[in-house]
Design a protein around this motif. Sequence first.
Motif, PDB file in Angstrom:
ATOM      1  N   PRO A  76       0.791  -1.228   0.000  1.00 28.42           N
ATOM      2  CA  PRO A  76       0.000   0.000   0.000  1.00 28.42           C
ATOM      3  C   PRO A  76       0.823   1.277   0.000  1.00 28.42           C
ATOM      4  CG  PRO A  76      -0.854  -1.562   1.599  1.00 28.42           C
ATOM      5  CD  PRO A  76       0.439  -2.119   1.107  1.00 28.42           C
ATOM      6  N   SER A  77       2.043   1.229   0.508  1.00 34.38           N
ATOM      7  CA  SER A  77       2.839   2.456   0.616  1.00 34.38           C
ATOM      8  C   SER A  77       3.713   2.713  -0.609  1.00 34.38           C
ATOM      9  CB  SER A  77       3.731   2.390   1.860  1.00 34.38           C
ATOM     10  OG  SER A  77       4.607   1.276   1.769  1.00 34.38           O
ATOM     11  N   SER A  78       3.681   1.818  -1.611  1.00 39.41           N
ATOM     12  CA  SER A  78       4.533   2.018  -2.783  1.00 39.41           C
ATOM     13  C   SER A  78       3.876   2.982  -3.767  1.00 39.41           C
ATOM     14  CB  SER A  78       4.817   0.684  -3.463  1.00 39.41           C
ATOM     15  OG  SER A  78       3.632   0.145  -4.017  1.00 39.41           O
ATOM     16  N   ALA A  79       4.696   3.574  -4.618  1.00 35.59           N
ATOM     17  CA  ALA A  79       4.173   4.455  -5.657  1.00 35.59           C
ATOM     18  C   ALA A  79       3.335   3.650  -6.635  1.00 35.59           C
ATOM     19  CB  ALA A  79       5.329   5.132  -6.393  1.00 35.59           C
ATOM     20  N   GLY A  80       2.363   4.300  -7.241  1.00 37.31           N
ATOM     21  CA  GLY A  80       1.540   3.617  -8.234  1.00 37.31           C
ATOM     22  C   GLY A  80       0.127   4.150  -8.250  1.00 37.31           C
ATOM     23  N   LEU A  81      -0.728   3.441  -8.916  1.00 36.07           N
ATOM     24  CA  LEU A  81      -2.124   3.840  -9.048  1.00 36.07           C
ATOM     25  C   LEU A  81      -2.806   3.864  -7.683  1.00 36.07           C
ATOM     26  CD1 LEU A  81      -4.430   4.348 -11.198  1.00 36.07           C
ATOM     27  CD2 LEU A  81      -4.924   1.908 -10.976  1.00 36.07           C
ATOM     28  N   GLU A  82      -3.471   4.962  -7.355  1.00 33.81           N
ATOM     29  CA  GLU A  82      -4.146   5.072  -6.059  1.00 33.81           C
ATOM     30  C   GLU A  82      -5.570   4.519  -6.117  1.00 33.81           C
ATOM     31  OE1 GLU A  82      -5.268   5.734  -2.212  1.00 33.81           O
ATOM     32  OE2 GLU A  82      -3.262   5.618  -3.059  1.00 33.81           O
TER      33      GLU A  82
END
Length: 198
Positions: A76-82
């Motif tokens: 959940p804390s990684s960059a990417g589509l929210e």
Amino acid sequence: MTVVDLDSPGDTVIRPATLAHVFLRTNKFDEMVAFYKKFLNAEARFESSRIAFLCFDEEHHRIAISAMPGTSEKMPSSAGLEHIAFGFNSLQDLALAYRQRKKLGMEPTWCVNHGITMSIYYKDPDGNHLETQVDLFDNNGDATDFMLSDEFKRNPIGTDFDPEEFVRRLQSGEDLASIKKRPEIGTRGTPAHLLNKH
């Protein structure tokens, strides 16, 4: 047919006509496919043991889901589509879909009046966020004007609401403009649940 000079393409990229689909990789294939079929009342235009192409409208597919080897759990804390957002035509449709999903055991994770949309969020089995929304302005120009306002600058997140209270307000016959109007709560930072790492 219009002839296009492909040897002189210009300095800017032509804009797409639509956002066509979203492709999701998963290590919970059966669970994800079952979830999206239920969540969107979608049908599979093609489905095998490893990939499914799902749709809820006239398009050949809107959601593709694939069981890809080596896929790990979502961080959940990684960059990417929210999140992915799905639009409805009216507040009544949004409320009906909320109640239908609730009856199926699908509870929202967040309900918020963003000012430009009334939005009810969910999570899929992989932890991807899904927004169901209704535009609160009759035209995009007025929505853009609101986004340029001091109110939106102070609080671009929005004001939370109780979905059952939202249903009660609709059932009471309250004026829709009153329901759509966002209560102003002043400056607001990122909600704690969006910072949650679990």
